[in-house]
Design a protein around this motif. Structure first.
Motif, PDB file in Angstrom:
ATOM      1  N   LEU A 118     -96.095   9.030  43.898  1.00  0.00           N
ATOM      2  CA  LEU A 118     -96.563   9.668  42.673  1.00  0.00           C
ATOM      3  C   LEU A 118     -95.541   9.365  41.591  1.00  0.00           C
ATOM      4  O   LEU A 118     -94.433   9.900  41.599  1.00  0.00           O
ATOM      5  CB  LEU A 118     -96.696  11.176  42.886  1.00  0.00           C
ATOM      6  N   SER A 119     -95.912   8.479  40.662  1.00  0.00           N
ATOM      7  CA  SER A 119     -94.915   7.932  39.752  1.00  0.00           C
ATOM      8  C   SER A 119     -95.408   7.875  38.308  1.00  0.00           C
ATOM      9  O   SER A 119     -96.575   7.574  38.051  1.00  0.00           O
ATOM     10  CB  SER A 119     -94.535   6.513  40.196  1.00  0.00           C
ATOM     11  N   ASN A 120     -94.494   8.175  37.389  1.00  0.00           N
ATOM     12  CA  ASN A 120     -94.692   7.831  35.988  1.00  0.00           C
ATOM     13  C   ASN A 120     -94.276   6.372  35.846  1.00  0.00           C
ATOM     14  O   ASN A 120     -93.088   6.061  35.845  1.00  0.00           O
ATOM     15  CB  ASN A 120     -93.832   8.706  35.080  1.00  0.00           C
ATOM     16  N   LEU A 121     -95.264   5.494  35.730  1.00  0.00           N
ATOM     17  CA  LEU A 121     -94.967   4.063  35.805  1.00  0.00           C
ATOM     18  C   LEU A 121     -95.769   3.287  34.760  1.00  0.00           C
ATOM     19  O   LEU A 121     -96.991   3.423  34.698  1.00  0.00           O
ATOM     20  CB  LEU A 121     -95.320   3.540  37.201  1.00  0.00           C
ATOM     21  N   PRO A 122     -95.102   2.472  33.940  1.00  0.00           N
ATOM     22  CA  PRO A 122     -95.828   1.598  33.010  1.00  0.00           C
ATOM     23  C   PRO A 122     -96.585   0.520  33.782  1.00  0.00           C
ATOM     24  O   PRO A 122     -96.114   0.042  34.821  1.00  0.00           O
ATOM     25  CB  PRO A 122     -94.706   0.970  32.172  1.00  0.00           C
ATOM     26  N   ASP A 135     -97.734  -1.796  48.622  1.00  0.00           N
ATOM     27  CA  ASP A 135     -98.733  -0.762  48.869  1.00  0.00           C
ATOM     28  C   ASP A 135     -98.793  -0.325  50.331  1.00  0.00           C
ATOM     29  O   ASP A 135     -99.191   0.813  50.626  1.00  0.00           O
ATOM     30  CB  ASP A 135    -100.114  -1.268  48.445  1.00  0.00           C
ATOM     31  N   SER A 136     -98.411  -1.208  51.245  1.00  0.00           N
ATOM     32  CA  SER A 136     -98.497  -0.885  52.670  1.00  0.00           C
ATOM     33  C   SER A 136     -97.517   0.215  53.084  1.00  0.00           C
ATOM     34  O   SER A 136     -97.634   0.761  54.187  1.00  0.00           O
ATOM     35  CB  SER A 136     -98.240  -2.137  53.511  1.00  0.00           C
ATOM     36  N   CYS A 137     -96.581   0.562  52.219  1.00  0.00           N
ATOM     37  CA  CYS A 137     -95.612   1.620  52.529  1.00  0.00           C
ATOM     38  C   CYS A 137     -96.213   3.015  52.381  1.00  0.00           C
ATOM     39  O   CYS A 137     -95.587   3.994  52.807  1.00  0.00           O
ATOM     40  CB  CYS A 137     -94.399   1.520  51.601  1.00  0.00           C
ATOM     41  N   PHE A 138     -97.406   3.108  51.789  1.00  0.00           N
ATOM     42  CA  PHE A 138     -97.937   4.409  51.408  1.00  0.00           C
ATOM     43  C   PHE A 138     -99.394   4.580  51.850  1.00  0.00           C
ATOM     44  O   PHE A 138    -100.128   3.620  51.996  1.00  0.00           O
ATOM     45  CB  PHE A 138     -97.852   4.584  49.884  1.00  0.00           C
ATOM     46  N   ASP A 139     -99.787   5.832  52.013  1.00  0.00           N
ATOM     47  CA  ASP A 139    -101.184   6.151  52.291  1.00  0.00           C
ATOM     48  C   ASP A 139    -102.012   6.158  51.015  1.00  0.00           C
ATOM     49  O   ASP A 139    -103.223   5.942  51.062  1.00  0.00           O
ATOM     50  CB  ASP A 139    -101.283   7.508  52.992  1.00  0.00           C
ATOM     51  N   ASP A 140    -101.388   6.417  49.886  1.00  0.00           N
ATOM     52  CA  ASP A 140    -102.061   6.356  48.591  1.00  0.00           C
ATOM     53  C   ASP A 140    -100.994   6.266  47.503  1.00  0.00           C
ATOM     54  O   ASP A 140     -99.816   6.609  47.736  1.00  0.00           O
ATOM     55  CB  ASP A 140    -102.943   7.588  48.365  1.00  0.00           C
ATOM     56  N   ILE A 141    -101.404   5.810  46.337  1.00  0.00           N
ATOM     57  CA  ILE A 141    -100.498   5.653  45.200  1.00  0.00           C
ATOM     58  C   ILE A 141    -101.190   6.205  43.966  1.00  0.00           C
ATOM     59  O   ILE A 141    -102.327   5.824  43.664  1.00  0.00           O
ATOM     60  CB  ILE A 141    -100.119   4.175  44.977  1.00  0.00           C
ATOM     61  N   VAL A 142    -100.520   7.107  43.270  1.00  0.00           N
ATOM     62  CA  VAL A 142    -101.026   7.653  42.010  1.00  0.00           C
ATOM     63  C   VAL A 142     -99.988   7.373  40.934  1.00  0.00           C
ATOM     64  O   VAL A 142     -98.858   7.872  41.014  1.00  0.00           O
ATOM     65  CB  VAL A 142    -101.305   9.172  42.119  1.00  0.00           C
TER      66      VAL A 142
END
Length: 219
Positions: A118-122, A135-142
């Motif tokens: 869960l990141s504030n990301l440009p 992406d494979s490190c996580f179950d989901d990305i927001v």
């Protein structure tokens, strides 16, 4: 699942080296003093009705336009002539992922714990993020730019909780910024203020044990 918790980790300052370390390295390479760069970024954010990174995180400006405005603010406020082109590439130059933390996250996932980012990301920084932690490190990305909200706004926590299918009380934010941790708690989450991988992992294990014990006592 272990404790039935969803762990949501921040990216910058948690998966990466501390942000202040990156500021120091960036300032050394560019010749722009850290205090001046931070203040110019703050003033640009203020001009757009947000904080120093809010302009990029949603985004209100693309990276090139934002960097140009920061250059102008450095010249106006500090009399500094700065070249901030290709800001993201230079910001991430030499920046390394915290492998100890990534191993901890992988260990949690191997036990059945949901692990998201869960990141504030440009948007222009996504390729750097994927290089450091794909992406494979996580179950989901927001990410803020994808959902139109950023930490510590309540909406981003609502979105993340819905995405992982957990009640807010079963979601845990791991973040290096106290204001983001406070925002998570205000949204009904739990939070771990990240200082290093071992400390954060220890606190997460305590939360898992407490959740497991509470589930057993009501079962």
């Amino acid at each position: 699942m272990s404790g039935d918790l969803a762990i949501w980790t921040d990216f910058g300052g948690v998966i990466t080296a501390p942000v202040d370390v990156t500021f120091h390295d960036f300032s050394t390479r560019t010749g722009v003093p850290t205090h001046a760069l931070k203040e110019a970024m703050r003033l640009v954010g203020e001009a757009h009705g947000t904080d120093s990174m809010g302009v990029l995180d949603i985004p209100l400006l693309d990276e090139a336009a934002w960097a140009h405005e920061v250059e102008e603010e450095l010249a106006r406020t500090f009399g500094l002539a700065a070249d901030l082109r290709d800001f993201g590439d230079r910001w991430f130059e030499g920046r390394r992922a915290d492998q100890a933390w990534l191993r901890r996250l992988a260990g949690l996932r191997s036990r059945g714990v949901f692990v998201g980012m869960l990141s504030n990301l440009p948007p222009s920084w996504e390729r750097h993020r994927r290089y450091m932690a794909d992406d494979s490190c996580f179950d989901d990305i927001v990410c803020s730019y994808a959902v139109g909200h950023r930490k510590p706004e309540p909406e981003i926590f609502e979105i993340a909780a819905e995405r992982c299918g957990h009640d807010p009380a079963a979601c845990v934010l791991v973040d290096d910024l106290e204001k983001n941790c406070a925002g998570a708690v205000a949204a009904g989450w739990q939070a771990v203020h990240f200082r290093d991988a071992e400390q954060a992992a220890t606190e997460i294990e305590e939360l898992i044990r407490a959740r497991t014990a509470a589930s057993a006592s009501t079962g």
